[in-house]
Write a protein that holds these residues in place. Structure first.
Motif, PDB file in Angstrom:
ATOM      1  N   ILE A 173     -16.459   6.547 -12.021  1.00  0.00           N
ATOM      2  CA  ILE A 173     -17.216   5.477 -11.344  1.00  0.00           C
ATOM      3  C   ILE A 173     -16.296   4.645 -10.447  1.00  0.00           C
ATOM      4  N   LEU A 174     -16.749   4.439  -9.212  1.00  0.00           N
ATOM      5  CA  LEU A 174     -16.107   3.526  -8.263  1.00  0.00           C
ATOM      6  C   LEU A 174     -17.187   2.581  -7.733  1.00  0.00           C
ATOM      7  N   ILE A 175     -16.876   1.283  -7.646  1.00  0.00           N
ATOM      8  CA  ILE A 175     -17.863   0.331  -7.116  1.00  0.00           C
ATOM      9  C   ILE A 175     -17.232  -0.527  -6.028  1.00  0.00           C
ATOM     10  N   SER A 176     -18.097  -1.029  -5.155  1.00  0.00           N
ATOM     11  CA  SER A 176     -17.724  -2.118  -4.260  1.00  0.00           C
ATOM     12  C   SER A 176     -18.283  -3.389  -4.873  1.00  0.00           C
ATOM     13  N   MET A 177     -17.539  -4.467  -4.760  1.00  0.00           N
ATOM     14  CA  MET A 177     -17.913  -5.711  -5.444  1.00  0.00           C
ATOM     15  C   MET A 177     -17.825  -6.903  -4.491  1.00  0.00           C
ATOM     16  N   VAL A 178     -18.916  -7.649  -4.391  1.00  0.00           N
ATOM     17  CA  VAL A 178     -18.881  -8.945  -3.721  1.00  0.00           C
ATOM     18  C   VAL A 178     -18.578  -9.975  -4.806  1.00  0.00           C
ATOM     19  N   TYR A 179     -17.555 -10.796  -4.584  1.00  0.00           N
ATOM     20  CA  TYR A 179     -17.078 -11.638  -5.682  1.00  0.00           C
ATOM     21  C   TYR A 179     -16.655 -13.026  -5.211  1.00  0.00           C
ATOM     22  N   TYR A 180     -16.527 -13.913  -6.195  1.00  0.00           N
ATOM     23  CA  TYR A 180     -15.884 -15.211  -6.016  1.00  0.00           C
ATOM     24  C   TYR A 180     -14.809 -15.311  -7.096  1.00  0.00           C
ATOM     25  N   PRO A 181     -13.559 -15.606  -6.719  1.00  0.00           N
ATOM     26  CA  PRO A 181     -12.488 -15.654  -7.726  1.00  0.00           C
ATOM     27  C   PRO A 181     -12.438 -16.999  -8.451  1.00  0.00           C
ATOM     28  N   THR A 182     -12.174 -16.950  -9.750  1.00  0.00           N
ATOM     29  CA  THR A 182     -12.071 -18.170 -10.551  1.00  0.00           C
ATOM     30  C   THR A 182     -10.848 -18.078 -11.453  1.00  0.00           C
ATOM     31  N   ILE A 183     -10.571 -19.190 -12.123  1.00  0.00           N
ATOM     32  CA  ILE A 183      -9.513 -19.213 -13.137  1.00  0.00           C
ATOM     33  C   ILE A 183     -10.182 -19.384 -14.496  1.00  0.00           C
ATOM     34  N   ASN A 184      -9.932 -18.465 -15.385  1.00  0.00           N
ATOM     35  CA  ASN A 184     -10.484 -18.526 -16.735  1.00  0.00           C
ATOM     36  C   ASN A 184      -9.452 -19.163 -17.661  1.00  0.00           C
ATOM     37  N   ALA A 185      -9.843 -20.280 -18.275  1.00  0.00           N
ATOM     38  CA  ALA A 185      -8.939 -20.972 -19.198  1.00  0.00           C
ATOM     39  C   ALA A 185      -9.407 -20.718 -20.627  1.00  0.00           C
ATOM     40  N   TYR A 186      -8.541 -20.160 -21.460  1.00  0.00           N
ATOM     41  CA  TYR A 186      -8.902 -19.847 -22.845  1.00  0.00           C
ATOM     42  C   TYR A 186      -7.666 -19.986 -23.726  1.00  0.00           C
ATOM     43  N   ASN A 187      -7.803 -20.806 -24.781  1.00  0.00           N
ATOM     44  CA  ASN A 187      -6.673 -21.030 -25.704  1.00  0.00           C
ATOM     45  C   ASN A 187      -5.403 -21.450 -24.961  1.00  0.00           C
ATOM     46  N   ASN A 188      -5.583 -22.371 -24.011  1.00  0.00           N
ATOM     47  CA  ASN A 188      -4.465 -22.897 -23.220  1.00  0.00           C
ATOM     48  C   ASN A 188      -3.802 -21.856 -22.322  1.00  0.00           C
ATOM     49  N   ASN A 189      -4.420 -20.705 -22.181  1.00  0.00           N
ATOM     50  CA  ASN A 189      -3.910 -19.685 -21.255  1.00  0.00           C
ATOM     51  C   ASN A 189      -4.859 -19.568 -20.065  1.00  0.00           C
ATOM     52  N   GLU A 190      -4.288 -19.405 -18.896  1.00  0.00           N
ATOM     53  CA  GLU A 190      -5.096 -19.257 -17.683  1.00  0.00           C
ATOM     54  C   GLU A 190      -4.913 -17.855 -17.108  1.00  0.00           C
ATOM     55  N   SER A 191      -6.022 -17.291 -16.636  1.00  0.00           N
ATOM     56  CA  SER A 191      -5.946 -15.964 -16.021  1.00  0.00           C
ATOM     57  C   SER A 191      -6.981 -15.876 -14.912  1.00  0.00           C
ATOM     58  N   LEU A 192      -6.724 -14.997 -13.942  1.00  0.00           N
ATOM     59  CA  LEU A 192      -7.685 -14.776 -12.867  1.00  0.00           C
ATOM     60  C   LEU A 192      -8.903 -14.045 -13.404  1.00  0.00           C
ATOM     61  N   GLN A 193     -10.071 -14.453 -12.905  1.00  0.00           N
ATOM     62  CA  GLN A 193     -11.306 -13.763 -13.270  1.00  0.00           C
ATOM     63  C   GLN A 193     -12.215 -13.738 -12.051  1.00  0.00           C
TER      64      GLN A 193
END
Length: 589
Positions: free
Chosen positions: A562-582
């Motif tokens: 499977i390959l997809i094209s994605m229209v997206y908006y980037p956010t920062i996910n904060a969980y247990n004092n850790n931040e990651s791109l989502q």
């Protein structure tokens, strides 16, 4: 591709890198602004750093001098003044602004907000007669009045002064295919849509118009401008809640209003924030539009909006807490009724009888009149067609319409004005009342004159530009916040990336309504994405394209094609004092 949508990627030109360097931002920011038609350097500055010093001069509003001079005369003569507002968030905030503003100079100021069921929208004969019987000398409207031609004529016959502050389209009639605007006998009309009005921002909400009037009044009465500025938060609240364009001055009003609301002195606003579990320092435009605003609108939909006005005028924190909690409970009730009504409306819209209609006119006699506008909006989203939803009122059918960008609802309704008892609105939304016997006639005529072609009615998704997920960094996501507040005409930017491999998919959430995707980019970067849309639709799309086995492999985290094209908006996910791109996936194909 998400059902019923076409993708269009902007390709506008500018010196992105040069301007980015000049304004010390990432070129992505400049590109997004260019897509919003923010082109000149002064406009870029206002967009990035605009503040209250960039507001337009309120004296440019047509009739504002006449209206405020009349008010001052009435204060001096100790005349009784009645504010007549409306039952939605804009009407409530407009009423609040005028009540506070005029109340500084007179103890003879009262407010009446129409009861949706008994009175209907705006100024009406009953309210005028009631004002006359109460000995009211002057009526001032807010967020209504521009279309009340007969009603204002009646008030003038009774000898009353009538002042109009409004922001709705100027009423018109079509004679020999020509649009002729109509004007009431009001003593002064402040509405930026008037042809002779020089005010640059034609898209103020009703509360912002009322606030501008108070700014002029305070200036003439020697009140410091800082006191008028305290009312910006309510104008900002209404600007978002009434879904006005968040561009130019409107966007600055909301920015300034959010600054003030995070330190609000209004006891009712504090109580509402607490009842909705929103920290004061965290409130944003999303909360205005989707959390706080619906609580105000619910009061006018299911009970009386005067309760919402009382909340913001309340000085006792305990009483304010009680009212705020009432409004939150009402909104929960409204949500349940809306879900039921939307389901019924979509079933009708999907029936064979309506498949050739480019404009949907749906009659749901058992739906509360108060939620027809919300249901019309939901059906519009589902069908991507202009939608009118009508229900049985106490004396006639009443309804609301919600439109699409290709269709000016108010202009088309002007061509059918003989079928309505009353109507008004904007290109994108409208309200109306009519005899039940004329609903089918209206449906037939509005479709006969419709400029829309059924085959072309697909949602148009405007994408800012192609941006590989590899380019996105935490710093860029934080910079994107400078583009806020987001809303109508200043939506969150969205980007597209293609050939993303699905490493694994997981359905999450208490109601199993969130899809988490682990993706691998063309360059091998591993990213996570979240999808809040229709998971079944997404799964069916993948099965149609790749087969059930490949989709099952993706859910199991096994190798798949499977390959997809994605229209997206980037956010920062904060969980247990850790931040990651989502990445929030908006559309797919």
């Amino acid at each position: 591709m998400k059902a019923n949508s076409q993708w269009f990627v902007y390709n506008k030109k500018a010196d992105f890198f040069g301007l980015a360097k000049k304004f010390n931002v990432d070129p992505v920011i400049i590109r997004v602004m260019r897509n919003r038609e923010v082109i000149e350097e002064e406009d870029i500055r206002r967009y990035l750093t605009g503040d209250s010093s960039d507001f337009y001069n309120p004296h440019l509003l047509k009739d504002v001098e006449i209206l405020t001079d009349i008010l001052i005369e009435k204060f001096n003569e100790n005349k009784t003044i009645r504010i007549i507002g409306d039952y939605d968030i804009d009407g409530v905030m407009s009423s609040y602004i005028l009540r506070v503003g005029l109340g500084k100079f007179s103890n003879n100021v009262s407010v009446r907000i129409p009861d949706r069921k008994k009175d209907g929208y705006g100024l009406n004969m009953n309210m005028i007669d009631a004002a006359y019987e109460d000995g009211v000398d002057t009526i001032i409207t807010c967020d209504n009045g521009i279309a009340a031609i007969d009603e204002i004529a009646h008030a003038k016959e009774l000898g009353m002064t009538v002042l109009v502050t409004d922001h709705h389209e100027i009423p018109c009639k079509i004679v020999d295919d020509k649009k002729i605007t109509l004007r009431s006998q009001a003593d002064a009309i402040v509405n930026p849509h008037q042809e002779e009005c020089e005010y640059p921002n034609k898209k103020l909400c009703g509360a912002a118009v009322a606030w501008k009037v108070i700014c002029v009044l305070y200036e003439k009465m020697g009140i410091p401008s800082e006191e008028a500025d305290e009312l910006i938060e309510m104008a900002a609240f209404a600007t978002v809640g009434d879904v006005m364009d968040l561009v130019g001055e409107n966007r600055i009003i909301v920015k300034e209003g959010l600054k003030r609301i995070r330190n609000t002195k209004n006891i009712g606003m504090k109580a509402l924030l607490a009842a909705c579990n929103i920290e004061m320092d965290q409130v944003n435009a999303f909360h205005f539009g989707f959390v706080l605003g619906p609580c105000i609108n619910a009061s006018g939909r299911l009970e009386t909006a005067i309760r919402a006005l009382e909340l913001f005028l309340e000085k006792n924190p305990l009483k304010a807490k009680t009212i705020a909690e009432e409004l939150v409970t009402l909104n929960e009730e409204r949500k349940e009724l809306t879900v039921e009504g939307t389901k019924e409306a979509i079933e009708i819209a999907n029936s064979k009888e309506y498949e050739n209609d480019t404009v949907l006119v749906l009659y749901l006699p058992n739906i509360p009149e108060s939620i027809v506008g919300i249901i019309a909006g939901r059906v519009r989203e589902s069908q991507y067609k202009p939608v009118f939803v009508l229900t049985k009122g106490e004396e006639c059918a009443k309804g609301s319409g919600r439109s699409i960008e290709e269709y000016s609802m108010f202009d088309e309704m002007c061509k059918c004005r003989e079928l309505f008892i009353k109507f008004g609105g904007h290109p994108m939304a409208a309200g109306l009342s009519m005899e039940e016997t004329k609903i089918n006639v209206f449906r037939k005529k509005i479709n006969e004159i419709s400029p829309l072609v059924n085959e072309k009615l697909t949602e148009k998704v405007h994408i800012d530009f192609y941006m590989p997920v590899d380019y996105v960094t935490m710093d860029l996501v934080r910079q994107l916040n400078v583009l806020a507040p987001f809303g109508k005409a200043n939506e969150k930017p969205i980007f597209v990336d293609k050939n993303l491999k699905i490493r694994r998919m997981i359905v999450m959430g208490k109601n199993k309504n969130v899809l988490k995707l682990f993706l691998i980019s063309e360059k091998g970067a591993e990213v996570t994405a979240i999808y809040f849309g229709d998971i079944n639709e997404f799964e069916e799309y993948l099965i149609d394209k790749y087969g059930e086995e490949e989709v099952n492999n993706a859910f199991l985290g096994k190798n798949n094609k499977i390959l997809i094209s994605m229209v997206y908006y980037p956010t920062i996910n904060a969980y247990n004092n850790n931040e990651s791109l989502q990445f929030q996936m908006q559309y797919f194909h």
